[in-house]
Design an enzyme around this catalytic site. Structure first.
Site, PDB file in Angstrom:
ATOM      1  N   SER A 127      -0.768   4.878   5.458  1.00 40.30           N
ATOM      2  CA  SER A 127      -2.205   4.697   5.234  1.00 40.30           C
ATOM      3  C   SER A 127      -2.968   5.517   6.271  1.00 40.30           C
ATOM      4  O   SER A 127      -2.374   6.065   7.199  1.00 40.30           O
ATOM      5  CB  SER A 127      -2.563   3.221   5.377  1.00 40.30           C
ATOM      6  OG  SER A 127      -2.318   2.818   6.723  1.00 40.30           O
ATOM      7  N   ASP A 143      -1.219   6.603   1.356  1.00 38.06           N
ATOM      8  CA  ASP A 143      -1.692   5.361   0.745  1.00 38.06           C
ATOM      9  C   ASP A 143      -3.210   5.254   0.932  1.00 38.06           C
ATOM     10  O   ASP A 143      -3.706   5.409   2.047  1.00 38.06           O
ATOM     11  CB  ASP A 143      -0.964   4.196   1.457  1.00 38.06           C
ATOM     12  CG  ASP A 143      -1.101   2.878   0.732  1.00 38.06           C
ATOM     13  OD1 ASP A 143      -1.458   2.881  -0.459  1.00 38.06           O
ATOM     14  OD2 ASP A 143      -0.830   1.831   1.367  1.00 38.06           O
ATOM     15  N   GLU A 160      -6.906   5.194  -8.650  1.00 37.48           N
ATOM     16  CA  GLU A 160      -7.068   3.748  -8.851  1.00 37.48           C
ATOM     17  C   GLU A 160      -8.303   3.467  -9.684  1.00 37.48           C
ATOM     18  O   GLU A 160      -9.353   4.069  -9.487  1.00 37.48           O
ATOM     19  CB  GLU A 160      -7.191   3.036  -7.492  1.00 37.48           C
ATOM     20  CG  GLU A 160      -7.510   1.540  -7.642  1.00 37.48           C
ATOM     21  CD  GLU A 160      -7.447   0.765  -6.333  1.00 37.48           C
ATOM     22  OE1 GLU A 160      -6.628   1.124  -5.466  1.00 37.48           O
ATOM     23  OE2 GLU A 160      -8.226  -0.199  -6.196  1.00 37.48           O
ATOM     24  N   HIS A 168      -4.356  -7.247  -1.340  1.00 38.08           N
ATOM     25  CA  HIS A 168      -3.656  -6.808  -0.131  1.00 38.08           C
ATOM     26  C   HIS A 168      -3.574  -7.953   0.869  1.00 38.08           C
ATOM     27  O   HIS A 168      -4.345  -8.889   0.815  1.00 38.08           O
ATOM     28  CB  HIS A 168      -4.407  -5.638   0.500  1.00 38.08           C
ATOM     29  CG  HIS A 168      -4.400  -4.405  -0.361  1.00 38.08           C
ATOM     30  ND1 HIS A 168      -5.536  -3.863  -0.892  1.00 38.08           N
ATOM     31  CD2 HIS A 168      -3.378  -3.626  -0.779  1.00 38.08           C
ATOM     32  CE1 HIS A 168      -5.219  -2.781  -1.599  1.00 38.08           C
ATOM     33  NE2 HIS A 168      -3.917  -2.612  -1.546  1.00 38.08           N
ATOM     34  N   GLY A 169      -2.632  -7.830   1.806  1.00 45.96           N
ATOM     35  CA  GLY A 169      -2.558  -8.799   2.904  1.00 45.96           C
ATOM     36  C   GLY A 169      -1.644  -9.975   2.613  1.00 45.96           C
ATOM     37  O   GLY A 169      -1.015 -10.050   1.545  1.00 45.96           O
ATOM     38  N   ASN A 183       3.986  -1.409  -4.363  1.00 48.82           N
ATOM     39  CA  ASN A 183       3.679  -1.311  -2.936  1.00 48.82           C
ATOM     40  C   ASN A 183       4.001  -2.611  -2.212  1.00 48.82           C
ATOM     41  O   ASN A 183       3.519  -3.672  -2.590  1.00 48.82           O
ATOM     42  CB  ASN A 183       2.196  -1.008  -2.747  1.00 48.82           C
ATOM     43  CG  ASN A 183       1.824   0.403  -3.162  1.00 48.82           C
ATOM     44  OD1 ASN A 183       2.636   1.125  -3.738  1.00 48.82           O
ATOM     45  ND2 ASN A 183       0.608   0.784  -2.877  1.00 48.82           N
ATOM     46  N   ASP A 194       4.198  -4.127   1.751  1.00 50.23           N
ATOM     47  CA  ASP A 194       4.015  -3.948   3.189  1.00 50.23           C
ATOM     48  C   ASP A 194       4.107  -5.290   3.910  1.00 50.23           C
ATOM     49  O   ASP A 194       4.864  -5.446   4.878  1.00 50.23           O
ATOM     50  CB  ASP A 194       2.659  -3.275   3.469  1.00 50.23           C
ATOM     51  CG  ASP A 194       2.497  -2.875   4.932  1.00 50.23           C
ATOM     52  OD1 ASP A 194       3.505  -2.824   5.662  1.00 50.23           O
ATOM     53  OD2 ASP A 194       1.355  -2.612   5.353  1.00 50.23           O
ATOM     54  N   THR A 195       3.355  -6.276   3.422  1.00 52.07           N
ATOM     55  CA  THR A 195       3.283  -7.570   4.116  1.00 52.07           C
ATOM     56  C   THR A 195       4.664  -8.180   4.367  1.00 52.07           C
ATOM     57  O   THR A 195       4.934  -8.684   5.459  1.00 52.07           O
ATOM     58  CB  THR A 195       2.412  -8.540   3.295  1.00 52.07           C
ATOM     59  OG1 THR A 195       1.088  -8.006   3.245  1.00 52.07           O
ATOM     60  CG2 THR A 195       2.372  -9.923   3.915  1.00 52.07           C
TER      61      THR A 195
HETATM   62 ZN   LIG Z   1      -3.010  -0.779  -1.778  1.00 53.31          ZN
END
Ligand SMILES: [Zn+2]
Length: 341
Positions: free
Chosen positions: A50, A83, A142, A189-190, A266, A268-269
């Site tokens: 990112s 990203d 997006e 996200h998150g 995707n 990440d968390t």
């Molecule tokens: Zn994203």
């Protein structure tokens, strides 16, 4: 083998009917964890950075770590993807550095917070496609707005408030000529995606299916798709952490997505949770330790396990050596042929 085009990786995934996880990196241990997982499961890899990661690592460090990964794992096709690029300029700098794929997130204005107009999104994404394709670089766009905030990027909306409209998605792809499309179907996200256990109705899978029917040739991307497993939350809380109860996207829902055109997922968390839990455990159990390797090594191992599991669940495992990666110049020539046709 050079860094690979994401388009080729996703085309192969579509042929094989599987999905490919895209894992975020900020440092050496994360890259090592992903590459070890890829070798163990024989998986092609998408690594993504990112804007926050590029700042954190001064992005040259990150790029050279990728080259090292490429050299050490020659059997693994490896994509370096930007990203959530917030502007044409950000995408341009990533391409110049050597990224083989970029996301132009024109669903938000360049501040990364304010939802944009459809026309702005088309214009910015088209510009990035015009710049990237002649270099053989892949473009993800997006449409609709994802929920939550990631690395300071996001409108902070509820995941269900700006879902992707299927007809608009079809129009967007036609107008921009992009390769992969991130859609909003209720993910955020998150870590705090859902306040209660998802029921199978939580994600708008009917909308995903409708979009795939309209755009069978477009690779769909699911953002915010960590599963936020309870066991990883528990380790953090057991060793002094204070996570509130939360639920992520069940792997079965992602697998249903993969059956319906989702090719990039995707995550990440989950990796962040695994790393933090492992480090907390060492700090708690061995407070006398002060060599960073004593906690970074278990952290790397914990992340590797999560990544290897996702690679297996998404179906990319076993596909690393299915095909010979094409140089970006060949991809560029393909785009040119298509444009001229
Ligand atoms: Zn994203």
């Amino acid at each position: 083998m050079p860094l690979v085009s994401m388009r080729q990786l996703l085309d192969e995934a579509a042929k094989g009917g599987y999905g490919v996880g895209a894992f975020n990196v900020n440092n050496m241990e994360q890259i090592q964890a992903i590459m070890e997982a890829a070798r163990e499961t024989k998986s092609p890899v998408i690594v993504q950075a990112s804007r926050g990661a590029r700042q954190y690592s001064q992005d040259k460090y990150l790029y050279h770590l990728m080259l090292a990964a490429n050299e050490l794992y020659p059997e693994i096709p490896l994509v370096l993807h930007l990203d959530h690029g917030n502007s044409v300029e950000t995408c341009k700098s990533a391409i110049e550095l050597g990224f083989t794929s970029v996301m132009m997130d024109g669903s938000l204005m360049p501040d990364g917070k304010t939802p944009s107009s459809f026309d702005y999104n088309v214009q910015a994404t088209r510009e990035v496609v015009a710049m990237a394709h002649p270099k053989g670089v892949t473009v993800e766009g997006e449409i609709g707005c994802l929920g939550g905030i990631e690395d300071g990027h996001g409108a902070g909306l509820d995941g269900l408030s700006h879902l992707t409209d299927p007809a608009q998605a079809a129009e967007f792809v036609k107008l921009t000529g992009l390769d992969a499309l991130a859609i909003a179907i209720g993910t955020s996200h998150g870590a705090y995606k859902f306040a209660k256990k998802p029921t199978g109705e939580t994600l708008k899978m009917d909308r995903l299916i409708e979009i795939h029917k309209l755009l069978p040739q477009t690779h769909l991307v699911m953002h915010g798709s960590s599963s936020v497993p309870k066991d990883l939350q528990d380790i953090i809380n057991q060793y002094g952490g204070k996570l509130k109860p939360t639920w992520g996207v069940p792997v079965e829902e992602i697998q249903l997505g993969i059956k319906n055109g989702v090719r990039k997922i995707n995550v990440d968390t989950d990796n962040r949770l695994a790393i933090t839990g492992a480090i907390r455990k060492v700090f708690f159990e061995k407070p006398e330790e002060f060599d960073p390797r004593s906690y970074l090594k278990p952290a790397r191992e914990a992340m590797k396990k999560v990544v290897a599991l996702r690679m297996t669940q998404f179906g990319q495992a076993g596909h690393a050596e299915d095909y010979a990666p094409l140089p970006l110049s060949v991809m560029a020539a393909r785009y040119e042929q298509k444009r001229a046709a």
